[in-house]
Write a protein that holds these residues in place. Structure first.
Motif, PDB file in Angstrom:
ATOM      1  N   PHE A   1      34.145  39.902  39.582  1.00 15.79           N
ATOM      2  CA  PHE A   1      35.283  40.760  39.303  1.00 15.79           C
ATOM      3  C   PHE A   1      36.573  39.981  39.558  1.00 15.79           C
ATOM      4  CE2 PHE A   1      31.907  43.693  39.518  1.00 15.79           C
ATOM      5  CZ  PHE A   1      32.300  44.876  38.889  1.00 15.79           C
ATOM      6  N   LEU A   2      37.390  39.818  38.512  1.00 18.59           N
ATOM      7  CA  LEU A   2      38.593  39.006  38.597  1.00 18.59           C
ATOM      8  C   LEU A   2      39.697  39.744  39.346  1.00 18.59           C
ATOM      9  CD1 LEU A   2      39.882  36.325  37.634  1.00 18.59           C
ATOM     10  CD2 LEU A   2      40.694  37.576  35.609  1.00 18.59           C
ATOM     11  N   ASN A   3      40.245  39.083  40.358  1.00 18.89           N
ATOM     12  CA  ASN A   3      41.418  39.571  41.102  1.00 18.89           C
ATOM     13  C   ASN A   3      41.172  40.873  41.863  1.00 18.89           C
ATOM     14  OD1 ASN A   3      42.859  37.412  39.962  1.00 18.89           O
ATOM     15  ND2 ASN A   3      43.569  38.669  38.236  1.00 18.89           N
ATOM     16  N   LYS A   4      39.916  41.242  42.081  1.00 14.94           N
ATOM     17  CA  LYS A   4      39.616  42.503  42.765  1.00 14.94           C
ATOM     18  C   LYS A   4      39.200  42.237  44.210  1.00 14.94           C
ATOM     19  CE  LYS A   4      40.083  44.724  38.855  1.00 14.94           C
ATOM     20  NZ  LYS A   4      40.130  43.579  37.920  1.00 14.94           N
ATOM     21  N   VAL A   5      39.665  43.124  45.115  1.00 14.64           N
ATOM     22  CA  VAL A   5      39.303  43.040  46.521  1.00 14.64           C
ATOM     23  C   VAL A   5      38.915  44.428  47.008  1.00 14.64           C
ATOM     24  CG1 VAL A   5      41.689  43.354  47.327  1.00 14.64           C
ATOM     25  CG2 VAL A   5      40.043  42.208  48.801  1.00 14.64           C
ATOM     26  N   LEU A   6      37.870  44.503  47.831  1.00  9.48           N
ATOM     27  CA  LEU A   6      37.389  45.761  48.400  1.00  9.48           C
ATOM     28  C   LEU A   6      37.810  45.822  49.863  1.00  9.48           C
ATOM     29  CD1 LEU A   6      35.500  45.207  45.884  1.00  9.48           C
ATOM     30  CD2 LEU A   6      33.802  46.596  47.057  1.00  9.48           C
ATOM     31  N   VAL A   7      38.321  46.974  50.289  1.00 14.25           N
ATOM     32  CA  VAL A   7      38.810  47.139  51.656  1.00 14.25           C
ATOM     33  C   VAL A   7      38.248  48.432  52.235  1.00 14.25           C
ATOM     34  CG1 VAL A   7      40.837  47.227  53.143  1.00 14.25           C
ATOM     35  CG2 VAL A   7      40.941  45.963  50.992  1.00 14.25           C
ATOM     36  N   GLY A   8      37.630  48.357  53.428  1.00 14.40           N
ATOM     37  CA  GLY A   8      37.100  49.532  54.093  1.00 14.40           C
ATOM     38  C   GLY A   8      38.161  50.257  54.897  1.00 14.40           C
ATOM     39  N   LYS A   9      38.059  51.597  54.943  1.00 12.42           N
ATOM     40  CA  LYS A   9      39.078  52.404  55.610  1.00 12.42           C
ATOM     41  C   LYS A   9      38.468  53.240  56.727  1.00 12.42           C
ATOM     42  CE  LYS A   9      42.241  54.264  53.023  1.00 12.42           C
ATOM     43  NZ  LYS A   9      42.889  55.084  51.979  1.00 12.42           N
TER      44      LYS A   9
ATOM     45  N   GLY B   1      36.043  56.223  56.016  1.00  8.15           N
ATOM     46  CA  GLY B   1      34.757  55.938  55.404  1.00  8.15           C
ATOM     47  C   GLY B   1      34.823  55.569  53.936  1.00  8.15           C
ATOM     48  N   SER B   2      35.991  55.652  53.323  1.00  9.38           N
ATOM     49  CA  SER B   2      36.129  55.302  51.915  1.00  9.38           C
ATOM     50  C   SER B   2      36.375  53.801  51.751  1.00  9.38           C
ATOM     51  CB  SER B   2      37.273  56.093  51.269  1.00  9.38           C
ATOM     52  OG  SER B   2      38.504  55.752  51.890  1.00  9.38           O
ATOM     53  N   VAL B   3      36.187  53.311  50.536  1.00 10.10           N
ATOM     54  CA  VAL B   3      36.407  51.904  50.211  1.00 10.10           C
ATOM     55  C   VAL B   3      37.341  51.826  49.012  1.00 10.10           C
ATOM     56  CG1 VAL B   3      35.338  49.730  49.485  1.00 10.10           C
ATOM     57  CG2 VAL B   3      34.146  51.226  51.090  1.00 10.10           C
ATOM     58  N   ASP B   4      38.480  51.189  49.185  1.00  5.79           N
ATOM     59  CA  ASP B   4      39.447  51.017  48.102  1.00  5.79           C
ATOM     60  C   ASP B   4      39.169  49.723  47.347  1.00  5.79           C
ATOM     61  OD1 ASP B   4      40.730  53.346  48.716  1.00  5.79           O
ATOM     62  OD2 ASP B   4      42.445  52.402  49.706  1.00  5.79           O
ATOM     63  N   ILE B   5      39.328  49.772  46.026  1.00  8.58           N
ATOM     64  CA  ILE B   5      39.245  48.576  45.181  1.00  8.58           C
ATOM     65  C   ILE B   5      40.650  48.316  44.627  1.00  8.58           C
ATOM     66  CG2 ILE B   5      38.148  47.487  43.198  1.00  8.58           C
ATOM     67  CD1 ILE B   5      35.824  49.419  43.508  1.00  8.58           C
TER      68      ILE B   5
ATOM     69  N   THR C   1      48.093  42.682  40.254  1.00  4.44           N
ATOM     70  CA  THR C   1      49.061  43.708  39.884  1.00  4.44           C
ATOM     71  C   THR C   1      49.497  44.562  41.061  1.00  4.44           C
ATOM     72  OG1 THR C   1      47.294  45.290  39.336  1.00  4.44           O
ATOM     73  CG2 THR C   1      48.047  43.816  37.578  1.00  4.44           C
ATOM     74  N   GLY C   2      48.740  44.502  42.172  1.00  2.49           N
ATOM     75  CA  GLY C   2      49.064  45.316  43.331  1.00  2.49           C
ATOM     76  C   GLY C   2      48.731  46.780  43.148  1.00  2.49           C
ATOM     77  N   LYS C   3      47.839  47.100  42.212  1.00  3.19           N
ATOM     78  CA  LYS C   3      47.515  48.498  41.904  1.00  3.19           C
ATOM     79  C   LYS C   3      46.123  48.852  42.424  1.00  3.19           C
ATOM     80  CE  LYS C   3      50.406  48.818  37.772  1.00  3.19           C
ATOM     81  NZ  LYS C   3      50.438  49.123  36.304  1.00  3.19           N
ATOM     82  N   LEU C   4      45.976  50.128  42.806  1.00  6.33           N
ATOM     83  CA  LEU C   4      44.687  50.664  43.219  1.00  6.33           C
ATOM     84  C   LEU C   4      43.847  50.944  41.989  1.00  6.33           C
ATOM     85  CD1 LEU C   4      42.835  51.775  45.502  1.00  6.33           C
ATOM     86  CD2 LEU C   4      43.958  53.987  45.172  1.00  6.33           C
TER      87      LEU C   4
ATOM     88  N   GLY D   1      36.290  45.308  57.394  1.00  6.82           N
ATOM     89  CA  GLY D   1      35.600  44.921  56.182  1.00  6.82           C
ATOM     90  C   GLY D   1      36.548  44.696  55.027  1.00  6.82           C
ATOM     91  N   VAL D   2      36.571  43.479  54.520  1.00  6.81           N
ATOM     92  CA  VAL D   2      37.313  43.146  53.307  1.00  6.81           C
ATOM     93  C   VAL D   2      36.514  42.069  52.596  1.00  6.81           C
ATOM     94  CG1 VAL D   2      38.748  41.478  54.556  1.00  6.81           C
ATOM     95  CG2 VAL D   2      39.506  42.356  52.342  1.00  6.81           C
ATOM     96  N   CYS D   3      36.320  42.220  51.277  1.00  2.17           N
ATOM     97  CA  CYS D   3      35.533  41.245  50.530  1.00  2.17           C
ATOM     98  C   CYS D   3      35.943  41.282  49.071  1.00  2.17           C
ATOM     99  CB  CYS D   3      34.035  41.507  50.679  1.00  2.17           C
ATOM    100  SG  CYS D   3      33.451  43.001  49.825  1.00  2.17           S
ATOM    101  N   ASN D   4      35.519  40.277  48.343  1.00  2.00           N
ATOM    102  CA  ASN D   4      35.717  40.253  46.898  1.00  2.00           C
ATOM    103  C   ASN D   4      34.359  40.193  46.222  1.00  2.00           C
ATOM    104  OD1 ASN D   4      35.552  37.333  47.796  1.00  2.00           O
ATOM    105  ND2 ASN D   4      35.453  37.085  45.570  1.00  2.00           N
ATOM    106  N   MET D   5      34.281  40.670  44.992  1.00  2.00           N
ATOM    107  CA  MET D   5      33.051  40.623  44.213  1.00  2.00           C
ATOM    108  C   MET D   5      33.080  39.379  43.332  1.00  2.00           C
ATOM    109  SD  MET D   5      31.545  43.244  45.357  1.00  2.00           S
ATOM    110  CE  MET D   5      30.153  43.330  44.245  1.00  2.00           C
ATOM    111  N   PRO D   6      32.021  38.579  43.329  1.00  2.00           N
ATOM    112  CA  PRO D   6      32.047  37.295  42.618  1.00  2.00           C
ATOM    113  C   PRO D   6      32.342  37.398  41.129  1.00  2.00           C
ATOM    114  CG  PRO D   6      30.173  37.406  44.118  1.00  2.00           C
ATOM    115  CD  PRO D   6      30.792  38.769  44.092  1.00  2.00           C
TER     116      PRO D   6
END
Length: 529
Positions: free
Chosen positions: A180-188, A191-195, A200-203, A173-178
């Motif tokens: 939200f600028l430059n943000k990507v969501l990644v499933g781990k 069970g957590s989801v990183d934004i 900038t390459g920052k969490l 699972g990887v997606c972007n929010m329409p």
């Protein structure tokens, strides 16, 4: 092995690959892989659906009935692992033999490729494109490219998981929010989801699961409502989460593992009258069913499309099954599904139907297991012009197929009778009051075909009258004289097959693409060879 042909005018053959002629070259692959399809709207008139077939891509046009329109060339150096359609292009990630890459195709031709990082060793599992970025999810890292120049921008390594066994593995699972600028969501895996901010390459933030037993994230999909995302986890839970406040809007429980989520965006299907928005569909690789949810008033199941694709075989090393992707086309009442049974299908929701379940619109499929036997079909007469037009093939999935090399839409499987109807009665293609767990879908078909022979001289053709008798009636055990009086209207069966571990030779009608009337037993009771 191919060989260059001499120039017909006596001049030396051109050395350019584009002008080089060959005795033999790849024409078409007629199967697909477990890589999910990707779709692309073309204006307001149609959609193009692209599937992976090993080292090349097939593109189908929905308005033309899922007819094949493009086959990519050249083939990628290794099998394709992920695809995504973007504008008029299709990106295909490939990996194998210690090398990997991402090629860009347009109208079936390679036009460019992405710049790969030097230390890139993992294969790409998912690709997305949004704004100025191309993002790839690997197993433990995220790669980012600029969509304007195709140059590599940065590599993002997720933080270590709080669960030691999960480490920093990205489960799916990887997606972007329409919005939200430059943000990507990644499933781990935990069970957590990183934004992440890919610029900038920052969490930015980590959304934790409600419990540690939820399992890995298996699918992510933005909802039509702003700032909310659907998160599916391995325990079957589906959470609608508001990422601005990190609060759960809704929680649903599916009976099986969910690997694909999609939302209907034409504003219909939900509510008591079916005229409200709010329909979500889910599917997984554990079953061949598609579940439809109405998210109004807390969420509920409004319909289950049983047997949309074949389920996985319970046998060790059996035929693959399940659904690897389901998607509603943007602004349409059409749903696309692809399965591990090597099938691509489109479904349509009728406007005035009382059922929430769609009906089949188009279908393209093939062998669900490796092909073991094939040959060119003979001509039906000496002066016929269709020699070399058809290929007959048999595979480990216990099916017999006829493939047209001129028009892809004519290819079809030869029917073995009401197999799916029997499977539904036994509960093999969905829930049923009568469930016989001792019978599998494979056992309702004839055994695997090991040999066949064909002659079309007496075939009745497509317009022949259907046979009134049951398929494969064993003539040796029938009492009295066998009645063959209807052969004048039905024609003769034109294909005979032998099967693994079976002492009967079975007949088939080629013209009507179905099983024949007879199963002939061998004199010695041994397997047909």
């Amino acid at each position: 092995m191919s060989k260059d042909l001499p120039d017909p005018n006596g001049e030396e053959a051109a050395t350019s690959p584009a002008k080089r002629q060959k005795l033999a070259h790849p024409h078409r692959l007629i199967s697909s892989t477990s890589v999910p399809f990707t779709s692309l709207p073309l204006g307001r008139t149609t959609f193009q659906i692209t599937t992976s077939v090993g080292r090349c891509l097939h593109t189908y046009d929905l308005r033309r009935g899922l007819n094949l329109v493009f086959i990519t060339r050249p083939q990628t150096p290794a099998p394709i692992t992920a695809t995504v359609a973007w504008k008029e292009r299709v990106l295909a990630a490939w990996a194998g033999g210690g090398t990997n890459g991402v090629w860009i195709f347009q109208r079936g031709r390679q036009v460019s490729e992405l710049e790969m990082p030097i230390d890139m060793e993992e294969q790409i599992e998912e690709l997305i494109v949004f704004g100025a970025w191309i993002v790839a999810r690997c197993v433990t890292r995220i790669e980012v490219w600029k969509s304007a120049s195709y140059e590599h921008y940065t590599t993002i390594t997720p933080t270590l998981s709080h669960a030691p066994a999960a480490r920093n593995t990205l489960s799916g699972g990887v997606c972007n929010m329409p919005t939200f600028l430059n943000k990507v969501l990644v499933g781990k895996q935990d069970g957590s989801v990183d934004i992440w901010n890919v610029s900038t390459g920052k969490l930015v933030y980590t959304m934790l699961p409600a419990t540690l037993t939820s399992g890995a994230v298996t699918s992510l999909q933005p909802t039509p409502a702003l700032s909310t995302v659907a998160i599916a986890r391995a325990n079957g839970s589906i959470t609608i989460q508001d990422i601005r406040t990190d609060k759960t809007v809704m929680k649903l429980n599916a009976p099986s593992n969910i690997t694909s989520i999609s939302f209907r965006t034409d504003g219909h299907g939900a509510g008591e009258d079916g005229q409200q928005p709010g329909i979500m569909t889910t599917s997984g690789t554990d079953t061949g069913d598609v579940t439809l949810w109405d998210l109004n008033k807390g969420g509920r199941v409004v319909g289950i499309l049983h047997g949309a694709h074949d389920p996985p075989s319970p046998k060790q090393g059996g035929v693959s099954g399940g659904i690897n992707r389901v998607e509603f086309l943007a602004g349409q009442d059409v749903m696309i599904t692809s399965g591990m049974d090597n099938a691509l299908k489109s479904w349509i929701f009728d406007a005035n139907s009382l059922s929430a379940v769609p009906r089949i619109l188009h279908s393209r499929s093939g062998h669900a297991a490796p092909v073991t036997k094939l040959c060119f079909m003979p001509a039906n007469s000496e002066d016929a012009d269709d020699t070399g037009k058809w290929i007959l093939s048999a595979g480990r999935d216990q099916s017999l197929w006829g493939w047209s090399l001129r028009k892809d839409g004519q290819s079809s499987e030869l029917s073995q009778g009401p197999v799916r109807k029997k499977a539904r009665k036994l509960g093999l293609l969905g829930k049923s009051l009568e469930v016989d767990s001792s019978v599998s879908l494979d056992e309702l078909k004839a055994p695997e075909i090991t040999c066949f022979s064909c002659s079309l001289n007496r075939d009745g053709g497509m317009g022949a009258a259907p046979s009134a008798g049951a398929v494969w009636a064993n003539a040796a055990t029938k009492k009295g004289t066998t009645d063959t009086s209807d052969s004048g209207t039905t024609g003769w069966e034109s294909i005979v097959t032998g099967h693994r571990g079976d002492k009967y030779a079975r007949t088939w009608f080629w013209g009507r693409k179905r099983a024949g009337r007879w199963a002939f037993e061998t004199a010695d009771g041994m397997e047909v060879s």
